[in-house]
Design a protein around this motif. Sequence first.
Motif, PDB file in Angstrom:
ATOM      1  N   GLY A 186     112.667 -37.436 -14.094  1.00  0.00           N
ATOM      2  CA  GLY A 186     113.236 -37.853 -15.372  1.00  0.00           C
ATOM      3  C   GLY A 186     112.652 -39.160 -15.850  1.00  0.00           C
ATOM      4  N   ALA A 187     112.471 -40.099 -14.925  1.00  0.00           N
ATOM      5  CA  ALA A 187     111.885 -41.390 -15.292  1.00  0.00           C
ATOM      6  C   ALA A 187     110.451 -41.224 -15.772  1.00  0.00           C
ATOM      7  N   ALA A 188     109.715 -40.320 -15.146  1.00  0.00           N
ATOM      8  CA  ALA A 188     108.335 -40.058 -15.569  1.00  0.00           C
ATOM      9  C   ALA A 188     108.304 -39.537 -16.995  1.00  0.00           C
ATOM     10  N   SER A 202     103.742 -31.430 -23.631  1.00  0.00           N
ATOM     11  CA  SER A 202     103.698 -30.371 -22.619  1.00  0.00           C
ATOM     12  C   SER A 202     104.837 -30.497 -21.611  1.00  0.00           C
ATOM     13  N   TYR A 203     105.395 -31.707 -21.486  1.00  0.00           N
ATOM     14  CA  TYR A 203     106.417 -31.954 -20.464  1.00  0.00           C
ATOM     15  C   TYR A 203     107.784 -32.272 -21.056  1.00  0.00           C
ATOM     16  N   GLN A 204     107.998 -31.865 -22.310  1.00  0.00           N
ATOM     17  CA  GLN A 204     109.316 -32.083 -22.904  1.00  0.00           C
ATOM     18  C   GLN A 204     110.396 -31.273 -22.210  1.00  0.00           C
ATOM     19  N   HIS A 205     110.036 -30.093 -21.748  1.00  0.00           N
ATOM     20  CA  HIS A 205     111.027 -29.199 -21.164  1.00  0.00           C
ATOM     21  C   HIS A 205     110.662 -28.764 -19.748  1.00  0.00           C
ATOM     22  N   THR A 206     109.734 -29.467 -19.131  1.00  0.00           N
ATOM     23  CA  THR A 206     109.342 -29.130 -17.765  1.00  0.00           C
ATOM     24  C   THR A 206     108.968 -30.401 -17.029  1.00  0.00           C
TER      25      THR A 206
END
Length: 464
Positions: free
Chosen positions: A18-20, A33-37
């Motif tokens: 989550g912090a990342a 690309s990482y909004q939901h993964t």
Amino acid sequence: MEPPLSDLQSPDFEKLSGAARDHLWLHFTRMSSYQHTDIPLIVRGDGCYVWDAAGRRYLDGLSALFVVQTGHGRQELAEAAAKQAGELAYFPLWSYAHPKAIELADRLADLTPGDLNRVFFTTGGSEAVESAWKLARSYFKRVGKPLKTKVLSRSIAYHGTSMGALSITGIPGLKQDFEPLVPSTFRVPNTNYYRRPDESMSPEQFGVWAADRIAEAIEFEGPDTVAAVFLEPVQNSGGCFPPPPGYFQRVREICDRYDVLMVSDDVICGFGRLGEYFGGLKYDYTPDIITVAKGLTSGYVPLGAMIASDRLAEPFLHGTNWFAHGITYGGHPVGSAVALANMDILEREDLNGHVRQNSDLFRSYLERLYDLPIVGDVRGDGYFFGIELVKDKATKETFNDDESERLLRGFLSHALFEAGLYCRADDRGDPVIQLAPPLIAGEEQFIEIEQILRSVLTEASNQI
């Protein structure tokens, strides 16, 4: 040996993920690309392999980023860093020196071709390229040729991200957001023999043609205005373009004729990637400047360098002349100590010889993929290869932008990683897969690479 899952997992990993997503700005990454993964979280490396937070193992087919020459988990390098940090963690090279930087400069000078004996340390490749261009400009001012400021580089070539290095870079898509850049940089053709302008050309003829375009560009711009040409021994971006026979010898002649400095950008190709310490040793040419980074320390600590000939240093050795350039962490004591230990490993285990001995075997496993309709070309040298993907092998028709987007980002990058292979699917030129495993890799890793590529590329072919 694979570590047990309990060594890799902890309750903090969900919090880290989550912090990342909230705070870590990834490089060259579409953050959407990482909004939901979850962002892939690599937590450990050993030899040719890395592990993620879930305990899954991946073959590092790119040496992380063309960097980890001697492999992951080398305690000898970690211990060298700790020992030096305990003795002298930091001191600058501004009017002072420290032993490890001196030892490393001396060792590098013993390995370089010709009279490249002056080592100016940086912390990375972009800084090394910046330093080379600044030296070229400053040198020509010192010798009474102040108009010689322009530089040439090759189409699609990558030379770094700082404003000067980015200006030299030949990839339009990487530059558009930051323009206007530093002026006076110009492009010449690269050495992609697969897409040569005339199919009847032999490799030797193509090499002469490509080199002569450098002479032509110098003439177009005016020989009294061109300072340097920047060339990688094997061009990275676009998919590993090796030099045709005689190419660098012809370029050397051209540079001598017009008093233009030849800069060999060995940031990726140096320290064993091609089976030699430097590209000039591999392809029998002597540049005026070499830029290095990455494999110099196998990535255990950031360090780079610009290595210049005695001729270029000479004007700065007298009177009030100085090279008005410096970098806070250039030649960092810890980085220098790790580089020396890394070179000890390269020499002790003869990793240059290992690469020379196994390069053809590595190529042979990749060339087995020619039976797949999507594989158009396999090219490269040493432990540095690219596979160009095509829509039609007979005509060499490539994919359009939308097709390339779906193929590389929509499928291949994720599918290869899920299959256990970390490598690069790149479309900065025509679509390619790039492979550059640690120099300790052998046939076991080559077999694994070929098997994973075959499975994933077969599925990609079926989706086209």
